[in-house]
Design an enzyme around this catalytic site. Structure first.
Site, mmCIF file in Angstrom:
data_model
loop_
_atom_site.group_PDB
_atom_site.id
_atom_site.type_symbol
_atom_site.label_atom_id
_atom_site.label_comp_id
_atom_site.label_asym_id
_atom_site.label_seq_id
_atom_site.Cartn_x
_atom_site.Cartn_y
_atom_site.Cartn_z
ATOM 1 N N ASP A 49 -8.844 -2.463 5.562
ATOM 2 C CA ASP A 49 -7.537 -2.559 4.910
ATOM 3 C C ASP A 49 -7.521 -3.726 3.918
ATOM 4 O O ASP A 49 -7.760 -4.866 4.282
ATOM 5 C CB ASP A 49 -6.466 -2.761 5.988
ATOM 6 N N THR A 90 -1.101 1.302 2.096
ATOM 7 C CA THR A 90 -1.930 1.624 3.263
ATOM 8 C C THR A 90 -1.843 3.093 3.672
ATOM 9 O O THR A 90 -2.871 3.761 3.849
ATOM 10 C CB THR A 90 -1.531 0.736 4.448
ATOM 11 N N LYS A 172 -2.954 -0.967 13.174
ATOM 12 C CA LYS A 172 -1.762 -0.313 12.610
ATOM 13 C C LYS A 172 -1.704 1.143 13.062
ATOM 14 O O LYS A 172 -2.715 1.856 13.012
ATOM 15 C CB LYS A 172 -1.802 -0.349 11.087
ATOM 16 N N ASP A 173 -0.506 1.597 13.423
ATOM 17 C CA ASP A 173 -0.366 2.995 13.838
ATOM 18 C C ASP A 173 -0.780 3.958 12.730
ATOM 19 O O ASP A 173 -1.505 4.917 12.948
ATOM 20 C CB ASP A 173 1.069 3.286 14.309
ATOM 21 N N ARG A 174 -0.339 3.688 11.483
ATOM 22 C CA ARG A 174 -0.646 4.598 10.387
ATOM 23 C C ARG A 174 -2.143 4.637 10.077
ATOM 24 O O ARG A 174 -2.651 5.659 9.614
ATOM 25 C CB ARG A 174 0.153 4.224 9.141
ATOM 26 N N HIS A 320 -2.427 -10.595 2.810
ATOM 27 C CA HIS A 320 -1.032 -10.751 2.397
ATOM 28 C C HIS A 320 -0.567 -12.191 2.579
ATOM 29 O O HIS A 320 0.153 -12.736 1.737
ATOM 30 C CB HIS A 320 -0.132 -9.829 3.222
ATOM 31 N N HIS A 364 -6.999 0.265 -0.307
ATOM 32 C CA HIS A 364 -6.478 -0.287 -1.559
ATOM 33 C C HIS A 364 -7.097 -1.658 -1.755
ATOM 34 O O HIS A 364 -7.721 -2.208 -0.840
ATOM 35 C CB HIS A 364 -4.943 -0.403 -1.540
ATOM 36 N N HIS A 497 0.346 -5.489 -3.060
ATOM 37 C CA HIS A 497 -0.407 -4.471 -3.795
ATOM 38 C C HIS A 497 0.465 -3.246 -3.996
ATOM 39 O O HIS A 497 1.573 -3.172 -3.488
ATOM 40 C CB HIS A 497 -1.669 -4.103 -3.014
#
Length: 556
Positions: A49, A90, A172-174, A320, A364, A497
């Site tokens: 990520d 993401t 992260k869940d996603r 971040h 990304h 981003h």
């Protein structure tokens, strides 16, 4: 005499037939086998990520031989790999990697987006129809139901009549759910907070498997409740800026953002296990869990190809908070390099060095902190969607006598109330244009396009084309805009981003293992090419929304 001739003729015919039979048999034996597809026991997809391509080159001399360098040296490096749409976030990143298409087709527009039918913002994987598994919190009410097409993991399951196992894992869940797709055996993500447990959803299962319960009970997460110190002597981190600067965020309770970060002392003030997300230890814990999954699910133990989708989320949290030039980011990647080495060595032992295939990419990139850009004389800055909304409301009130036309501004998109527009007796395309021209007066906006333009024209311009491939006719806004290069939505520190600029689109793409050539290319490749490349290698159907093409140079 006649009988003798007849016998001679018959003998000759039999001899010729025997010779031809022997030749045919010989030819058949010597014919090379045709290999139409590869059959690795396990495919491992790794998404890092927020990994810029230059993190591979910038920190190269600090990496060991068994992680990134092994993947590059023994595998195939796509040096000019890009995302071909905007917004670079993401959720759409993971969806695009695994579906082989862009948000214009798969429908995942962002991590959150405004749903005009419900009149509210929705989260990419939230699903109130599911029950949490392994937790009582709503963090378990998740599924991929908002994604509109199949994934490469789905196609593998279908191709093997569901005999292949597919598992998604991420903090992260996603990052776990979207790669795993609709047919996955499981997707697991990190609850954090009080428990530090890995959880799932009723979309996949009725209860956690025994191996997951055992992992959660083993205090695997507790061992990372320790100070975050640099892996190497901090004076060796010459590829990064000074340790503390005004571009970096601090943990709650910290006086300075300098190393070491005292996790044990800051634990309670920062929601306990949630802290691990924002340190390299989150990636180490993800590796621990992935290795446990290989054992617990018996992945790669038979001749049916399995698929393990891993997303390393903590690099995004660190990026971040501290920005591209921070020592924290550099340290996170040096530690990730060691985690990848651990994972590869585990695959060598448990699956077999010649029996698996890995690809590694990112969802990304990211720009340097805008404050840093400004200080070194490069254009950059911040924009506020809230301020934009106030300016547009003032214009709408003056021009049309109402502000109700404006419903939402998010993801660089403006949503209008279409029912109110109808009552204005004005064509939607004309209204979009007029509001768009007003928006263009803002110095934080570089380009504006209307939904009408996105629907009616095929753009060949690079930036407009990226915007169009991120535009979904039913789900996207009525007006879309692009900020200037180096500008991000306002943050107190760190960076963000989402743009179509190269710092957000240029990411690594490495292939390694079964069926992969050793080498590299500087030819442009795109995120939508990954899934069809894997499908071609495995000899299975492309995901049903695929718009990319196989990368021929990668495959043996």
């Amino acid at each position: 005499m006649g009988n003798r001739n007849l016998i001679s003729i018959i003998f000759m015919l039999l001899s010729v037939c025997a010779i031809h039979a022997q030749r045919g048999k010989k030819d058949k034996v010597e014919m090379p086998a045709i290999e139409i597809a590869q059959n690795p026991k396990l495919v491992v997809g790794i998404v890092v990520d927020q990994m810029r391509y230059d993190y591979l080159t910038r920190f190269w001399n600090h990496y060991g031989e068994g992680g990134f360098k092994r993947l590059v040296g023994e595998g195939f490096n796509c040096k000019n790999h890009h995302f071909n749409y905007m917004p670079t976030k993401t959720a759409p990143g993971h969806a695009s990697i695994y579906t082989g298409t862009t948000p214009s087709v798969h429908g995942v527009l962002g991590n959150w987006w405004y749903d005009r039918l419900d009149g509210k913002s929705v989260y990419c994987v939230s699903d109130d129809n599911q029950n949490p598994i392994g937790t009582d919190l709503d963090a378990g009410r998740m599924s991929p139901h908002r994604m509109l097409v199949s994934t490469i993991t789905d196609e593998l399951r279908v191709n093997t009549q569901m005999r292949a196992k597919t598992i998604g894992i991420a903090i992260k869940d996603r990052g776990a759910i979207l790669p795993a797709g609709f047919t996955a055996n499981a997707a697991y993500w990190f609850e954090g907070k009080e428990t530090g447990n890995w959880i799932s959803s009723s979309f996949y299962m009725d209860q956690l498997p025994t191996w997951v319960t055992a992992f959660n009970s083993s205090e695997a997460a507790e061992k990372y409740k320790r100070p975050w110190e640099t892996l190497k002597d901090i004076n060796l981190y010459v590829e990064s800026a000074k340790d503390a600067n005004e571009y970096e965020r601090k943990f709650r309770g910290e006086v300075s953002s300098t190393f070491p970060h005292a996790l044990p002392e800051l634990w309670d003030a920062n929601e306990k296990f949630e802290m691990l997300r924002e340190t390299p230890f989150g990636n180490s814990l993800t590796t621990d869990f992935a290795m446990a999954a290989i054992d617990g699910e018996n992945l790669g133990t038979d001749n049916v190809t399995d698929f393990l989708a891993i997303s390393y989320s903590s690099t995004d949290y660190v990026g971040h908070a501290y920005g591209v030039n921070s020592i924290e980011v550099q340290d996170a990647y040096l530690r990730l390099d060691k985690d990848i080495q651990r994972l590869l060595e585990s695959l060598d032992q448990k699956v077999g060095k010649d029996d698996y295939m890995v690809f590694l990419t990112a969802d990304h990139g990211v720009p340097p902190a805008p404050g840093y850009l400004q200080d070194v004389g490069i254009p950059g800055g911040f924009l506020s969607e809230h301020a934009m909304k106030e300016e547009l409301q003032e214009f709408l009130s003056y021009r049309y006598g109402t502000t109700d036309i404006l419903k939402n501004i998010s993801n660089f998109q403006v949503f209008l109330d279409r029912d109110i527009v109808e009552n204005l007796d004005m064509a939607m395309g004309d209204l979009q244009w007029e509001i768009g021209q007003q928006l263009l007066k803002n110095d934080k906006v570089q380009q504006v396009f209307t939904g009408y333009q996105m629907s009616q024209y095929q753009f060949t311009d690079q930036l407009a084309g990226l915007l169009q491939r991120g535009y979904h006719q039913k789900r996207s806004g009525d007006i879309l805009f692009i900020p200037p290069a180096g500008y991000i939505p306002y943050r107190e520190a760190g960076t963000d981003h989402g743009s179509p600029f190269v710092y957000d689109t240029h990411v690594p793409l490495l292939f390694y293992g079964t069926g992969i050539k050793a080498g590299s290319t500087t030819a442009r490749t795109e995120v939508t090419d990954i899934a069809p490349t894997i499908a071609t290698l495995l000899g299975i159907a492309f995901p049903n929304g695929t718009t990319g093409n196989p990368i021929e140079a990668v495959l043996e």
